[in-house]
Motif scaffolding. Sequence first.
Motif, mmCIF file in Angstrom:
data_model
loop_
_atom_site.group_PDB
_atom_site.id
_atom_site.type_symbol
_atom_site.label_atom_id
_atom_site.label_comp_id
_atom_site.label_asym_id
_atom_site.label_seq_id
_atom_site.Cartn_x
_atom_site.Cartn_y
_atom_site.Cartn_z
ATOM 1 N N SER A 192 -16.968 74.523 26.529
ATOM 2 C CA SER A 192 -17.573 75.596 27.317
ATOM 3 C C SER A 192 -17.780 75.221 28.783
ATOM 4 O O SER A 192 -18.102 76.071 29.594
ATOM 5 C CB SER A 192 -18.909 76.024 26.692
ATOM 6 O OG SER A 192 -19.838 74.966 26.760
ATOM 7 N N THR A 193 -17.597 73.941 29.116
ATOM 8 C CA THR A 193 -17.778 73.538 30.518
ATOM 9 C C THR A 193 -16.606 72.656 30.953
ATOM 10 O O THR A 193 -16.034 71.940 30.140
ATOM 11 C CB THR A 193 -19.091 72.736 30.699
ATOM 12 O OG1 THR A 193 -19.174 71.742 29.672
ATOM 13 C CG2 THR A 193 -20.309 73.627 30.611
ATOM 14 N N PRO A 194 -16.263 72.702 32.255
ATOM 15 C CA PRO A 194 -15.167 71.849 32.738
ATOM 16 C C PRO A 194 -15.514 70.372 32.546
ATOM 17 O O PRO A 194 -16.696 70.035 32.608
ATOM 18 C CB PRO A 194 -15.083 72.182 34.234
ATOM 19 C CG PRO A 194 -15.800 73.497 34.383
ATOM 20 C CD PRO A 194 -16.833 73.518 33.309
ATOM 21 N N PRO A 195 -14.566 69.504 32.275
ATOM 22 C CA PRO A 195 -13.125 69.783 32.236
ATOM 23 C C PRO A 195 -12.620 70.240 30.859
ATOM 24 O O PRO A 195 -11.421 70.375 30.679
ATOM 25 C CB PRO A 195 -12.519 68.417 32.581
ATOM 26 C CG PRO A 195 -13.494 67.433 31.996
ATOM 27 C CD PRO A 195 -14.855 68.059 32.140
ATOM 28 N N HIS A 196 -13.551 70.518 29.903
ATOM 29 C CA HIS A 196 -13.109 70.879 28.553
ATOM 30 C C HIS A 196 -12.838 72.383 28.394
ATOM 31 O O HIS A 196 -12.214 72.785 27.432
ATOM 32 C CB HIS A 196 -14.162 70.447 27.521
ATOM 33 C CG HIS A 196 -14.449 68.979 27.566
ATOM 34 N ND1 HIS A 196 -15.622 68.419 27.118
ATOM 35 C CD2 HIS A 196 -13.706 67.930 28.016
ATOM 36 C CE1 HIS A 196 -15.593 67.111 27.285
ATOM 37 N NE2 HIS A 196 -14.438 66.788 27.848
ATOM 38 N N ARG A 197 -13.351 73.183 29.322
ATOM 39 C CA ARG A 197 -13.175 74.635 29.214
ATOM 40 C C ARG A 197 -11.749 75.015 29.620
ATOM 41 O O ARG A 197 -11.335 74.707 30.736
ATOM 42 C CB ARG A 197 -14.184 75.333 30.141
ATOM 43 C CG ARG A 197 -14.167 76.854 30.001
ATOM 44 C CD ARG A 197 -15.147 77.500 30.966
ATOM 45 N NE ARG A 197 -14.712 77.316 32.347
ATOM 46 C CZ ARG A 197 -15.543 77.225 33.379
ATOM 47 N NH1 ARG A 197 -16.845 77.316 33.221
ATOM 48 N NH2 ARG A 197 -15.073 77.030 34.598
ATOM 49 N N ASN A 198 -11.020 75.663 28.714
ATOM 50 C CA ASN A 198 -9.667 76.081 29.099
ATOM 51 C C ASN A 198 -9.512 77.597 29.140
ATOM 52 O O ASN A 198 -8.419 78.092 29.385
ATOM 53 C CB ASN A 198 -8.585 75.420 28.234
ATOM 54 C CG ASN A 198 -8.564 75.928 26.806
ATOM 55 O OD1 ASN A 198 -9.475 76.636 26.376
ATOM 56 N ND2 ASN A 198 -7.532 75.563 26.071
ATOM 57 N N SER A 199 -10.618 78.331 28.894
ATOM 58 C CA SER A 199 -10.582 79.782 29.084
ATOM 59 C C SER A 199 -12.001 80.276 29.348
ATOM 60 O O SER A 199 -12.827 80.324 28.442
ATOM 61 C CB SER A 199 -10.011 80.472 27.847
ATOM 62 O OG SER A 199 -10.209 81.871 27.954
ATOM 63 N N GLN A 200 -12.264 80.637 30.600
ATOM 64 C CA GLN A 200 -13.582 81.206 30.932
ATOM 65 C C GLN A 200 -13.799 82.495 30.144
ATOM 66 O O GLN A 200 -14.898 82.762 29.664
ATOM 67 C CB GLN A 200 -13.665 81.484 32.443
ATOM 68 C CG GLN A 200 -14.982 82.092 32.904
ATOM 69 C CD GLN A 200 -16.120 81.065 32.924
ATOM 70 O OE1 GLN A 200 -16.027 80.045 33.615
ATOM 71 N NE2 GLN A 200 -17.166 81.301 32.152
ATOM 72 N N PRO A 225 -6.374 78.791 24.474
ATOM 73 C CA PRO A 225 -7.836 78.848 24.612
ATOM 74 C C PRO A 225 -8.521 78.413 23.307
ATOM 75 O O PRO A 225 -8.206 78.958 22.240
ATOM 76 C CB PRO A 225 -8.100 80.321 24.936
ATOM 77 C CG PRO A 225 -6.848 80.768 25.640
ATOM 78 C CD PRO A 225 -5.727 80.029 24.931
ATOM 79 N N ALA A 226 -9.425 77.439 23.401
ATOM 80 C CA ALA A 226 -9.987 76.859 22.176
ATOM 81 C C ALA A 226 -11.423 76.408 22.398
ATOM 82 O O ALA A 226 -11.742 75.830 23.443
ATOM 83 C CB ALA A 226 -9.133 75.663 21.740
ATOM 84 N N ARG A 255 -5.984 82.074 30.249
ATOM 85 C CA ARG A 255 -6.074 80.615 30.272
ATOM 86 C C ARG A 255 -6.543 80.166 31.644
ATOM 87 O O ARG A 255 -6.170 80.755 32.660
ATOM 88 C CB ARG A 255 -4.707 80.002 29.974
ATOM 89 C CG ARG A 255 -4.198 80.433 28.625
ATOM 90 C CD ARG A 255 -2.779 79.967 28.362
ATOM 91 N NE ARG A 255 -2.371 80.455 27.039
ATOM 92 C CZ ARG A 255 -1.449 79.892 26.279
ATOM 93 N NH1 ARG A 255 -0.815 78.816 26.703
ATOM 94 N NH2 ARG A 255 -1.154 80.382 25.095
ATOM 95 N N GLU A 256 -7.325 79.114 31.672
ATOM 96 C CA GLU A 256 -7.861 78.589 32.929
ATOM 97 C C GLU A 256 -6.754 77.853 33.684
ATOM 98 O O GLU A 256 -6.127 76.949 33.125
ATOM 99 C CB GLU A 256 -9.001 77.625 32.600
ATOM 100 C CG GLU A 256 -9.836 77.261 33.791
ATOM 101 C CD GLU A 256 -11.309 77.556 33.531
ATOM 102 O OE1 GLU A 256 -11.610 78.604 32.914
ATOM 103 O OE2 GLU A 256 -12.129 76.736 33.932
ATOM 104 N N ALA A 257 -6.535 78.253 34.949
ATOM 105 C CA ALA A 257 -5.526 77.550 35.745
ATOM 106 C C ALA A 257 -6.001 76.125 36.014
ATOM 107 O O ALA A 257 -7.188 75.897 36.233
ATOM 108 C CB ALA A 257 -5.299 78.290 37.051
ATOM 109 N N GLY A 258 -5.108 75.185 35.988
ATOM 110 C CA GLY A 258 -5.444 73.802 36.342
ATOM 111 C C GLY A 258 -6.252 73.055 35.300
ATOM 112 O O GLY A 258 -6.822 71.999 35.587
ATOM 113 N N PHE A 259 -6.306 73.581 34.065
ATOM 114 C CA PHE A 259 -7.034 72.892 32.986
ATOM 115 C C PHE A 259 -6.429 71.511 32.751
ATOM 116 O O PHE A 259 -5.232 71.361 32.547
ATOM 117 C CB PHE A 259 -6.943 73.740 31.714
ATOM 118 C CG PHE A 259 -7.373 73.021 30.460
ATOM 119 C CD1 PHE A 259 -8.693 72.646 30.262
ATOM 120 C CD2 PHE A 259 -6.440 72.726 29.471
ATOM 121 C CE1 PHE A 259 -9.080 71.994 29.108
ATOM 122 C CE2 PHE A 259 -6.817 72.080 28.297
ATOM 123 C CZ PHE A 259 -8.146 71.714 28.123
#
Length: 502
Positions: free
Chosen positions: A390-398, A444-445, A494-498
């Motif tokens: 749920s938070t960067p760098p683990h978040r891959n879809s806001q 997204p996971a 999907r989050e860009a730059g994940f």
Amino acid sequence: MNITHKAAVSCLLLGLTLADPHTASAQKKNRQTTTKAPKAEAAIREADIKRDLYVLADDKYRGREGGTLDELRASAWIAEQMRSIGLEPAGDDGTYFQFFSLQRTRLTPVSTLRIGSHQLRPNHDAVIVAPTNASITAPLVFVGTATPAEVGKVDVKGKAVALQISGAPTDGISYRRYLFAKLRDQAAELTKAGAVAVVFVSDDKAQAIYDHWSHIFERGRYGLPGDANVQVPADQAPVVWLPADALSWARQAGQQFSTNLKVETFAYPSVNIVARMPGTDAQLKKEYVLFSTHQDHDGARAPVAGDSIYNGADDNATGCAALLAIMRAFKQQPARRSALFVYHGAEERGLLGSRYYSANPTVPQESIVVVLNAEMMGRNDPDSAALLGSTPPHRNSQDLVDIALAANQAGPRFKLDIEWDKPTHPEGWYFRSDHLPYARLGIPAVMYTSLLHVDYHTPKDEASRIDYAKLTKMTQWMYLTGWQVANRDQRPAREAGFKLER
Ligand SMILES: [Zn+2]
């Protein structure tokens, strides 16, 4: 720390008002992105979840170890539940199953180890840290804790070098990770200086890790065929790890070290279990909301207080029972997109089922819209939980995280821990379950979990210790998230730059 301020932000993103997110006008505004609470939520019943969990965590499945008949028998039971609930098989060849091979590499039972007058069974009385073929006889020298001064006094060339483990991490990593890095690095240093074998003796801290991990070393290494960790390594200096009570004799002068180690490697089956509830929309039914969990646990091992069965009630019969309940809800009220339920085999042997399925999915990989992973959901404080990813760098879809947080607000309203999702957290929890291989592919996971507890990976992880009211709420939360995703017009972006930190 909790995450309520974030949930407030996500309510805004979904078009709800902060002042009163539950008014009729807020519901109306919200209609573009969400549909109202599904009737079938009532199909998720605590009594069903409890009954199913007691079956899977029963001693008759002997801890469901990956690659054993116990895992296969539990898997057959799960497939029977899928059939009786009325879901379609979505594994291979029209079945609920996707079999795959585990590769296992271990020392053969004919391997021997002798230090002085002590005949030790390798990986039973003494851990062999890395499997290797070796045949060595050499004098043993003890170098204390192997400080440069202590090592400098001895010529280690051609010797087996014994030392006591010492120290503790100073950089925030867990003691276990510190210890394994130390075993690797100190052994490499000593063999570079000419040692032909290295013998570590536990101090009290290392002994606590030895008690648990010696059983894991005893089983050997597991991977998918072709993985580097299950290749028989080139011959290398044996690295031995002894329990703390060996110190009194291992430090004595004038002893001989003698070992003959043989490695074997072989494959045998594990299985993923896969079922589908088709969606109702002619186009969107080609896309899948994937509900994920794992059915295996650690099997039967050395007894703790007289109990040798690691029942894995929280880990992960909770996830298994939760998915069955979610299937009943989707069967009663299908969504626009299809729902896919994947139970991954051999998770405890290194996320092997999810690595295999994500690379060889039985539906097109691009059709998997999100992965919602259930991992250990029935312990700890009744009102808190965590959403990993749920938070960067683990978040891959806001988008997906916003939907999950809104579902929490609309449903169970757990206080959400965010410490365990941080890259600085010593447990590295994000990296330890089945959403990970999918996230690495950019799907997204997120992972739903109630986190670690003292009974984790012990025979005390039993069905009687589960909080069923909490588990039911966790199940509802996953269901509500999946329901929203399955009915929206657009799939979550999907989050860009994940990019994960490791
Ligand atoms: Zn688990």
